[in-house]
Design a protein around this motif. Structure first.
Motif, PDB file in Angstrom:
ATOM      1  N   GLN A  59       0.799  -1.347  -0.134  1.00 14.82           N
ATOM      2  CA  GLN A  59      -0.072   0.241   0.041  1.00 14.82           C
ATOM      3  C   GLN A  59       0.829   1.272   0.013  1.00 14.82           C
ATOM      4  N   TYR A  60       1.898   1.128   0.993  1.00 13.66           N
ATOM      5  CA  TYR A  60       2.867   2.546   0.901  1.00 13.66           C
ATOM      6  C   TYR A  60       3.570   2.624  -0.143  1.00 13.66           C
ATOM      7  N   GLN A  61       3.989   1.687  -0.737  1.00 14.80           N
ATOM      8  CA  GLN A  61       4.910   1.805  -1.966  1.00 14.80           C
ATOM      9  C   GLN A  61       4.020   2.366  -3.172  1.00 14.80           C
ATOM     10  N   ALA A  62       2.676   2.302  -3.298  1.00 17.86           N
ATOM     11  CA  ALA A  62       2.021   2.711  -4.232  1.00 17.86           C
ATOM     12  C   ALA A  62       1.865   4.355  -4.037  1.00 17.86           C
ATOM     13  N   PHE A  63       1.936   4.801  -2.784  1.00 17.81           N
ATOM     14  CA  PHE A  63       1.971   6.089  -2.631  1.00 17.81           C
ATOM     15  C   PHE A  63       3.453   6.645  -3.038  1.00 17.81           C
ATOM     16  N   VAL A  64       4.398   5.941  -2.823  1.00 19.65           N
ATOM     17  CA  VAL A  64       5.881   6.535  -3.257  1.00 19.65           C
ATOM     18  C   VAL A  64       5.701   6.615  -4.658  1.00 19.65           C
ATOM     19  N   THR A  65       5.185   5.515  -5.453  1.00 21.46           N
ATOM     20  CA  THR A  65       5.168   5.691  -6.974  1.00 21.46           C
ATOM     21  C   THR A  65       4.362   6.454  -7.552  1.00 21.46           C
ATOM     22  N   ALA A  66       3.069   6.769  -7.089  1.00 23.83           N
ATOM     23  CA  ALA A  66       2.066   7.585  -7.613  1.00 23.83           C
ATOM     24  C   ALA A  66       2.058   8.956  -7.185  1.00 23.83           C
ATOM     25  N   LEU A  73      12.764   3.450   4.763  1.00 29.87           N
ATOM     26  CA  LEU A  73      14.262   3.405   5.020  1.00 29.87           C
ATOM     27  C   LEU A  73      14.461   1.994   4.905  1.00 29.87           C
ATOM     28  N   PHE A  74      13.621   0.970   4.813  1.00 33.00           N
ATOM     29  CA  PHE A  74      13.681  -0.548   4.692  1.00 33.00           C
ATOM     30  C   PHE A  74      13.247  -0.878   3.669  1.00 33.00           C
ATOM     31  N   ALA A  75      13.064  -0.210   2.528  1.00 33.23           N
ATOM     32  CA  ALA A  75      12.213  -0.728   1.392  1.00 33.23           C
ATOM     33  C   ALA A  75      13.126  -1.630   0.685  1.00 33.23           C
ATOM     34  N   GLY A  82       8.414  -7.229   2.988  1.00 36.11           N
ATOM     35  CA  GLY A  82       7.598  -8.258   2.311  1.00 36.11           C
ATOM     36  C   GLY A  82       6.169  -7.496   1.913  1.00 36.11           C
ATOM     37  N   PRO A  83       5.555  -7.816   0.999  1.00 34.29           N
ATOM     38  CA  PRO A  83       4.640  -7.101   0.410  1.00 34.29           C
ATOM     39  C   PRO A  83       3.296  -6.894   1.535  1.00 34.29           C
ATOM     40  N   ASN A  84       3.103  -7.626   2.381  1.00 33.53           N
ATOM     41  CA  ASN A  84       2.226  -7.649   3.314  1.00 33.53           C
ATOM     42  C   ASN A  84       2.663  -7.533   4.956  1.00 33.53           C
ATOM     43  N   GLN A  85       3.801  -7.358   4.944  1.00 31.27           N
ATOM     44  CA  GLN A  85       4.330  -6.751   6.261  1.00 31.27           C
ATOM     45  C   GLN A  85       4.083  -5.365   6.603  1.00 31.27           C
ATOM     46  N   VAL A  88       7.526   0.121   7.842  1.00 32.35           N
ATOM     47  CA  VAL A  88       8.327   0.726   8.889  1.00 32.35           C
ATOM     48  C   VAL A  88       9.294   1.659   8.119  1.00 32.35           C
ATOM     49  N   GLY A  89      10.127   2.358   8.990  1.00 32.49           N
ATOM     50  CA  GLY A  89      11.048   3.245   8.356  1.00 32.49           C
ATOM     51  C   GLY A  89      10.472   4.585   7.880  1.00 32.49           C
ATOM     52  N   ILE A  90       9.210   4.955   8.468  1.00 33.79           N
ATOM     53  CA  ILE A  90       8.522   6.064   7.926  1.00 33.79           C
ATOM     54  C   ILE A  90       8.192   6.882   9.086  1.00 33.79           C
TER      55      ILE A  90
END
Length: 245
Positions: A59-66, A73-75, A82-85, A88-90
């Motif tokens: 979910q968060y990566q979609a925000f980063v991309t869009a 920090l742990f991407a 993991g996709p469903n973890q 963190v690092g926000i």
């Protein structure tokens, strides 16, 4: 209370499963915890919907991309990405920005606590039974975040998962040890911002914390511009999504 589940779609077409917490009163705080959890007081909250699960990396990566959000920090860290973890690092700033991006906001401290413990002043989301590895991820039993929803028996009365352990969760309020002594009794949003104030409230404990820190009334603080591998977040939506910053 029963569980009313709805799904919202984000601007990037990812989805959030949310549960409704109906308007009404609940008891906030504990006489058996830290001094900053006192006094116990009755709080009335308007209706809101809260994420059933902590915000995930997907979910968060979609925000980063869009939307150009700051990456975790742990991407690139295989222990945490993991996709469903839970992400963190926000920092608080980016957690707040994410929730606003989906049309919501971070929960207030009071909204978080009501969703965690319901109306019967229970100690933990599941009740008053002592924490076990079946109920939550804490005390370094696994020594890492787990996929959200991995402990369904530990969910709250409203059907909200992982409100104890896994990751601490950012809420909107600034931290004040004495806030409960003069908190308003309706929709409290925490103390006003003030120059030099840096500590935002985090709730729920993490995978590393022992039993006292995963109680639903436990209050802790972390500098809003920092991040670590213990802290994530979830969002709410409500008729008023302006929140308190």
């Amino acid at each position: 209370p029963g569980v009313e589940v709805t799904t919202i779609t984000t601007p990037a077409n990812t989805q959030h499963v949310m549960v409704t917490v109906p308007a009404g009163e609940f008891l906030m705080g504990s006489e058996n915890g830290e001094i900053n959890e006192q006094p116990v007081h009755t709080v009335f909250l308007d209706t809101y919907k809260i994420d059933r699960f902590e915000v995930t990396n997907t979910q968060y990566q979609a925000f980063v991309t869009a939307a150009g959000g700051a990456a975790s920090l742990f991407a690139q860290d295989g222990r945490y990405n993991g996709p469903n973890q839970p992400v963190v690092g926000i920092s608080w700033t980016w957690a707040d920005a994410y929730c606003k991006w989906i049309g919501g906001r971070l929960p207030t401290e009071a909204e978080w606590e009501k969703a965690a413990r319901g109306l019967d002043a229970r100690i933990y989301p599941w009740g008053n039974e002592a924490p076990t590895a079946e109920l939550l991820n804490h005390n370094r039993t696994i020594d890492l975040t787990q996929d959200v929803g991995s402990h369904p028996t530990g969910q709250s009365p409203y059907g909200v998962h992982d409100m104890a352990g896994n990751v601490w969760e950012w809420v909107s309020d600034w931290f004040d040890t004495d806030y409960y002594a003069n908190s308003p009794n309706q929709n409290p949003t925490g103390p006003a911002d003030s120059p030099g104030q840096t500590g935002k409230v985090i709730r729920g404990g993490s995978w590393a914390e022992s039993d006292p820190f995963v109680r639903s009334t436990q209050r802790f603080t972390f500098q809003f511009q920092l991040s670590n591998d213990l802290t994530g977040f979830r969002c709410i939506v409500s008729p008023d999504t302006t929140g308190a910053n």
